[in-house]
Write an enzyme that holds these catalytic residues in place. Structure first.
Site, PDB file in Angstrom:
ATOM      1  N   PHE A  92       0.692  -1.186   0.115  1.00  0.00           N
ATOM      2  CA  PHE A  92      -0.160  -0.046   0.003  1.00  0.00           C
ATOM      3  C   PHE A  92       0.852   1.208   0.064  1.00  0.00           C
ATOM      4  O   PHE A  92       0.662   2.108  -1.196  1.00  0.00           O
ATOM      5  CB  PHE A  92      -0.951  -0.157   1.185  1.00  0.00           C
ATOM      6  CG  PHE A  92      -1.388   1.186   1.654  1.00  0.00           C
ATOM      7  CD1 PHE A  92      -2.009   2.146   0.803  1.00  0.00           C
ATOM      8  CD2 PHE A  92      -1.379   1.662   3.232  1.00  0.00           C
ATOM      9  CE1 PHE A  92      -2.389   3.403   1.395  1.00  0.00           C
ATOM     10  CE2 PHE A  92      -1.781   2.760   3.651  1.00  0.00           C
ATOM     11  CZ  PHE A  92      -2.464   3.593   2.599  1.00  0.00           C
TER      12      PHE A  92
ATOM     13  N   THR B 260       2.596  -9.840   1.168  1.00  0.00           N
ATOM     14  CA  THR B 260       1.558  -9.030   1.663  1.00  0.00           C
ATOM     15  C   THR B 260       1.304  -7.803   0.498  1.00  0.00           C
ATOM     16  O   THR B 260       0.286  -7.472   0.418  1.00  0.00           O
ATOM     17  CB  THR B 260       1.791  -8.284   2.678  1.00  0.00           C
ATOM     18  OG1 THR B 260       2.840  -7.622   3.071  1.00  0.00           O
ATOM     19  CG2 THR B 260       1.830  -9.479   4.118  1.00  0.00           C
TER      20      THR B 260
ATOM     21  N   SER C 226       0.196  -5.122  11.101  1.00  0.00           N
ATOM     22  CA  SER C 226      -1.048  -5.714  12.009  1.00  0.00           C
ATOM     23  C   SER C 226      -0.510  -6.374  13.348  1.00  0.00           C
ATOM     24  O   SER C 226       0.277  -7.336  13.365  1.00  0.00           O
ATOM     25  CB  SER C 226      -1.660  -7.172  11.223  1.00  0.00           C
ATOM     26  OG  SER C 226      -2.808  -7.551  12.139  1.00  0.00           O
TER      27      SER C 226
ATOM     28  N   SER D 166       3.698   4.012  15.172  1.00  0.00           N
ATOM     29  CA  SER D 166       3.361   4.847  16.476  1.00  0.00           C
ATOM     30  C   SER D 166       3.048   3.603  17.590  1.00  0.00           C
ATOM     31  O   SER D 166       2.974   4.074  18.751  1.00  0.00           O
ATOM     32  CB  SER D 166       2.005   5.413  16.122  1.00  0.00           C
ATOM     33  OG  SER D 166       0.908   4.658  15.649  1.00  0.00           O
TER      34      SER D 166
ATOM     35  N   TYR E 105       4.648  -6.868  17.078  1.00  0.00           N
ATOM     36  CA  TYR E 105       5.118  -5.924  15.975  1.00  0.00           C
ATOM     37  C   TYR E 105       5.538  -4.642  16.596  1.00  0.00           C
ATOM     38  O   TYR E 105       6.654  -4.235  15.977  1.00  0.00           O
ATOM     39  CB  TYR E 105       3.480  -5.562  15.495  1.00  0.00           C
ATOM     40  CG  TYR E 105       3.806  -4.590  14.497  1.00  0.00           C
ATOM     41  CD1 TYR E 105       4.189  -4.709  13.229  1.00  0.00           C
ATOM     42  CD2 TYR E 105       3.136  -3.114  14.670  1.00  0.00           C
ATOM     43  CE1 TYR E 105       4.383  -3.512  12.535  1.00  0.00           C
ATOM     44  CE2 TYR E 105       3.187  -2.161  13.839  1.00  0.00           C
ATOM     45  CZ  TYR E 105       3.699  -2.358  12.658  1.00  0.00           C
ATOM     46  OH  TYR E 105       4.099  -1.554  11.664  1.00  0.00           O
TER      47      TYR E 105
ATOM     48  N   ASP F 109      -3.578  -3.625  21.071  1.00  0.00           N
ATOM     49  CA  ASP F 109      -3.661  -2.150  20.639  1.00  0.00           C
ATOM     50  C   ASP F 109      -3.366  -0.859  21.664  1.00  0.00           C
ATOM     51  O   ASP F 109      -3.758  -1.087  22.653  1.00  0.00           O
ATOM     52  CB  ASP F 109      -5.220  -1.684  20.296  1.00  0.00           C
ATOM     53  CG  ASP F 109      -5.571  -2.281  18.696  1.00  0.00           C
ATOM     54  OD1 ASP F 109      -4.650  -2.703  18.027  1.00  0.00           O
ATOM     55  OD2 ASP F 109      -6.648  -2.391  18.208  1.00  0.00           O
TER      56      ASP F 109
END
Length: 325
Positions: free
Chosen positions: A22, A46, A92, A132, A155, A286
């Site tokens: 992307f 990916t 992810s 981040s 990650y 998260d």
């Protein structure tokens, strides 16, 4: 402003690793449009060939199908290159919790291979994607470099390690490295499919297809959503930054803070939909709140994001309406 006013010497050669993804494919497009020579390295695990297929046949573009876990591949790709823009990584947070060993292989050893190849080949600047997520459980807002908490996922840990290697490669070997901590990037070509899809493309697709989206958690978590063109600008500005600014990491966001419930309402309004979302459990790993202090990137990289959320999301929605026909 934006990235279009950034200029490099004629004949400059760029390597975009992860260039079929992307972010990487959008960087490839920008550089080709600006008249530079681009090599795209991607193993298509990916990334998608369709993201760069339109560039094949351009005599300034070369696609190399290869894996950054192979040092020889990285060395070959870096030969004769001026600037490396490393976007190659697996993203992810939830997937990294399921596959920590694979994330270590790709996101640490793979990026280390790329840094080593760049050093050996005399690359001028090595710019790499951080995240981040390195801020972890820190509750300080806005997020400021040097005020990180404990990381919450494999990650995030891989990105933290990448930043330490970036610092060492500057201090020990003189390679100018720049880590870009992306804050929730969105825009054209971001994949709306699959269980690990990012929230904006996923919601847009579901709303366009008459499905009911699920918001993980209470929807009060906040994000600094950042349009893709801001990220392109950050990568190109880093290539022009001083050596004194190297060996460090920089927040790359729009400097805003938006709640997921408000994002969802905005998308419903923009798409003329009236759909109450489902709410599911919060996702493990998260970060709860995210808002970038971008003053360091402004000062040392000359980063000046052109797109706020409203401007970016309007362009993204237009793209998905066409793409998801």
């Amino acid at each position: 402003m934006g990235y279009r006013d950034v200029r490099f010497s004629e004949g400059s050669v760029f390597l975009v690793s992860g260039g079929a993804g992307f972010i990487g494919s959008n960087i490839c497009d920008a550089l080709i449009d600006m008249g530079y020579t681009v090599r795209c390295l991607d193993d298509l695990s990916t990334g998608k060939y369709e993201n760069i297929e339109h560039l094949e046949g351009n005599d300034r573009f070369t696609f190399i199908k290869g894996d950054i876990r192979n040092l020889d591949t990285c060395m070959e790709a870096c030969k004769g290159v001026d600037y490396v823009l490393n976007q190659a990584a697996w993203g992810s947070v939830p997937r990294s919790i399921e596959m920590p060993l694979l994330y270590e292989e790709i996101n640490i050893r793979g990026i280390l291979n790329m840094m080593e190849a760049a050093r050996e080949c005399g690359v001028k600047k090595f710019v790499y994607a951080s995240s981040s997520s390195v801020y972890g459980d820190s509750t300080i807002l806005p997020k400021k470099e040097g005020q990180e908490g404990k990381v919450l996922s494999p990650y995030a840990l891989t990105k933290k390690v990448d930043e330490e290697y970036g610092r060492l490669y500057k201090e020990l070997y003189g390679l100018d490295t720049y880590g870009l901590r992306y804050f929730n990037v969105f825009g054209r070509r971001q994949d709306p499919n699959g269980m690990y899809a990012a929230v904006i493309p996923k919601f847009i697709k579901q709303l366009l297809h008459g499905e009911v989206p699920t918001i993980n958690g209470d929807g009060r978590q906040s994000r600094d959503f950042t349009y893709i063109d801001n990220v392109i600008e950050a990568n190109l500005r880093a290539c022009q930054a001083s050596s004194e600014a190297a060996g460090q990491a920089y927040n790359i966001g729009a400097g805003g803070r938006l709640f997921l419930n408000d994002i969802y309402s905005h998308l419903c309004k923009a798409l003329d939909k009236d759909v109450e979302p489902n709410y599911g459990p919060a996702r493990k790993g998260d970060v709860r709140d995210s808002n970038a202090d971008i003053s360091k990137a402004r000062e040392l990289l000359g980063y000046d994001p052109e797109y706020d959320f409203e401007k970016g999301i309007a362009l993204a929605i237009d793209w998905y309406k066409e793409y998801l026909k």
